[in-house]
Motif scaffolding. Structure first.
Motif, mmCIF file in Angstrom:
data_model
loop_
_atom_site.group_PDB
_atom_site.id
_atom_site.type_symbol
_atom_site.label_atom_id
_atom_site.label_comp_id
_atom_site.label_asym_id
_atom_site.label_seq_id
_atom_site.Cartn_x
_atom_site.Cartn_y
_atom_site.Cartn_z
ATOM 1 N N THR A 28 0.590 -1.379 0.054
ATOM 2 C CA THR A 28 -0.079 0.046 0.246
ATOM 3 C C THR A 28 0.911 1.421 0.273
ATOM 4 O O THR A 28 0.819 2.274 -0.461
ATOM 5 N N LEU A 29 2.192 1.237 0.755
ATOM 6 C CA LEU A 29 2.523 2.348 0.561
ATOM 7 C C LEU A 29 3.531 2.423 -0.242
ATOM 8 O O LEU A 29 3.697 3.869 -1.084
ATOM 9 N N LYS A 48 0.695 3.923 -3.072
ATOM 10 C CA LYS A 48 0.351 5.617 -2.755
ATOM 11 C C LYS A 48 1.698 6.679 -2.829
ATOM 12 O O LYS A 48 1.501 8.105 -2.948
ATOM 13 N N LEU A 49 2.730 5.813 -2.243
ATOM 14 C CA LEU A 49 4.260 6.863 -2.990
ATOM 15 C C LEU A 49 4.409 6.936 -4.856
ATOM 16 O O LEU A 49 4.554 8.145 -5.067
ATOM 17 N N ARG A 102 1.398 11.720 -2.006
ATOM 18 C CA ARG A 102 2.705 11.493 -1.708
ATOM 19 C C ARG A 102 3.323 11.811 -0.638
ATOM 20 O O ARG A 102 4.746 10.827 0.269
ATOM 21 N N ARG A 121 2.168 12.940 2.143
ATOM 22 C CA ARG A 121 1.677 12.147 3.310
ATOM 23 C C ARG A 121 2.541 11.237 4.055
ATOM 24 O O ARG A 121 2.990 9.941 4.738
ATOM 25 N N ASN A 122 2.048 9.896 2.592
ATOM 26 C CA ASN A 122 3.051 8.916 2.610
ATOM 27 C C ASN A 122 3.918 8.576 2.719
ATOM 28 O O ASN A 122 4.800 7.405 3.413
ATOM 29 N N VAL A 144 4.680 8.734 6.688
ATOM 30 C CA VAL A 144 4.216 7.667 7.386
ATOM 31 C C VAL A 144 5.345 7.064 7.098
ATOM 32 O O VAL A 144 6.188 6.111 7.768
#
Length: 434
Positions: free
Chosen positions: A11-12, A15-16, A24, A26-27, A30
């Motif tokens: 998932t990371l 989203k990256l 981008r 925000r992740n 994370v």
């Protein structure tokens, strides 16, 4: 069944590589939190999938400021890991992804990936500097570079451009990052890295680039490792000679090795000359101090016998004479620099001779001819020949105020051109009025 770590990584990575900048960023935050809390060893497959998303995150970023900011963020992520093994694995997976994706980078996006590689390499050196240059970590980092971007045993493949860029960057990044004193044997490992590639790489373009941008600049300028003493360079010279003279068939590039040996030999001779000059200067200064003490004792005995008036005048004269003797007796410390200045003066004289050959005037007259109000040719020759009536390119003949015929416009100075065009405009305007 996939684990929680596998789902989180997938998932990371997706989203990256998103098209929206906010998602981008925000992740990426994370990801930094997850790296900072990871106390156990990471798997290489997880980091490779994350770097796939980070690669496309860099691909999507536009404008130079955003690209530089993202490159610094990605390079500084190696400092977030609590374990140094994870940070070195992060560097290894970065170079593996760049090797895999280097052929797919187009010309318009090449600059931002080159900046990413440069900043990543510099930050990895800073990481080793913060850790105190541990010998095992330096060796692991050098093995990593030899395995991934500078692999000498691999055939000529698509990732040779990455090795060429690292060869260009190598000394500059070392100069930026090596601001603390380091043990010579640890620095030798960093130099042996490029020497291993030079001796046994099949890629001739990479070998020539390493010779030119690493060893040639190192031995001529010696700006990066200037604090190292003569025994270090003698030992390094012997290692180069041992590689060049060995009958091992794996050593392919002996021609470049002999060239590097010659450059290292010249540098060692210069260091020996400078050390000899410094020793002579120290000995002469010691001799001056001992002679000065003996002279002061003799002068005190003589001054007691003489009158007070004569003592004042003679003492001043003797002090001045002693200073002149010391200044004349001292040798020139920078004899090597004087040789360079002599070479420059010879080049300057040669230029003046060439200017006289082509123009017929010495340099002083040429400088004055720019300010000459009469629009004469720079050559100063007689204008009776055909070659001077017209230039080499068949330009029009220019007439000055005095009616003399100089050479074509290609041979005139820029200042004289302006004067000519001003005079021509005035003549045209006068003819129209008539």
């Amino acid at each position: 069944m996939p684990n929680d770590a596998d789902t989180l990584v997938s998932t990371l990575a997706k989203k990256l590589a998103h098209t929206d900048l906010t998602i981008r960023n925000r992740n990426l935050k994370v990801l930094t939190k997850w790296f900072s809390k990871k106390t156990d060893l990471l798997e290489e497959n997880h980091l490779l999938s994350i770097w796939k998303g980070l690669y496309y995150c860099m691909w999507m970023s536009d404008k130079p400021l955003v690209q530089h900011d993202l490159a610094t963020q990605l390079s500084k992520l190696m400092n977030v890991f609590p374990l140094p093994q994870n940070s070195l694995l992060y560097v290894r997976t970065f170079f593996l992804t760049m090797m895999r994706e280097w052929i797919h980078i187009d010309l318009l996006r090449l600059d931002k990936f080159l900046t990413l590689v440069r900043k990543f390499f510099e930050e990895s050196l800073r990481f080793l500097d913060k850790r105190g240059w541990v010998g095992a970590e330096i060796k692991q980092f050098c093995d990593l570079l030899l395995e991934c971007p500078l692999n000498p045993k691999a055939s000529i493949t698509f990732h040779s451009g990455l090795g060429l860029h690292l060869a260009d960057i190598y000394l500059e990044s070392l100069k930026k990052c090596l601001w603390k004193p380091i043990a010579p044997h640890k620095l030798k490992t960093l130099l042996d890295l490029m020497l291993d590639v030079l001796k046994s790489s099949p890629d001739k373009t990479l070998v020539k680039r390493i010779y030119k941008s690493v060893f040639k600049t190192l031995f001529i300028r010696r700006s990066v490792f200037c604090n190292l003493q003569l025994p270090f360079w003698l030992e390094f010279q012997q290692t180069i000679l041992s590689y060049a003279s060995s009958p091992d068939p794996s050593i392919r590039n002996k021609k470049e090795l002999y060239k590097t040996y010659e450059l290292c030999d010249k540098m060692v001779e210069k260091i020996k000359k400078l050390e000899a000059i410094y020793e002579e200067q120290e000995l002469e200064l010691m001799d001056d101090d001992t002679n000065g003490k003996e002279k002061t004792q003799e002068e005190e005995e003589d001054n007691e016998e003489k009158d007070e008036k004569n003592d004042d005048g003679e003492g001043k004269e003797k002090e001045g004479s002693d200073k002149n003797k010391k200044s004349k007796g001292r040798p020139m410390v920078f004899k090597v620099l004087d040789q360079d200045l002599d070479k420059r003066s010879k080049k300057r004289k040669r230029r003046e001779e060439i200017a006289e050959i082509f123009t017929g005037r010495p340099m002083k007259q040429l400088k004055l001819s720019v300010l000459d109000p009469n629009l004469k040719a720079i050559s100063g020759r007689s204008t009776g020949r055909k070659s001077e009536k017209r230039g080499k390119k068949g330009g029009k003949v220019l007439k000055s105020k005095n009616g003399q015929k100089p050479q074509s416009r290609t041979y005139l100075d820029s200042v004289q051109k302006k004067k000519y065009f001003k005079a021509a405009k005035k003549e045209k305007s006068a003819k129209k009025k008539k």
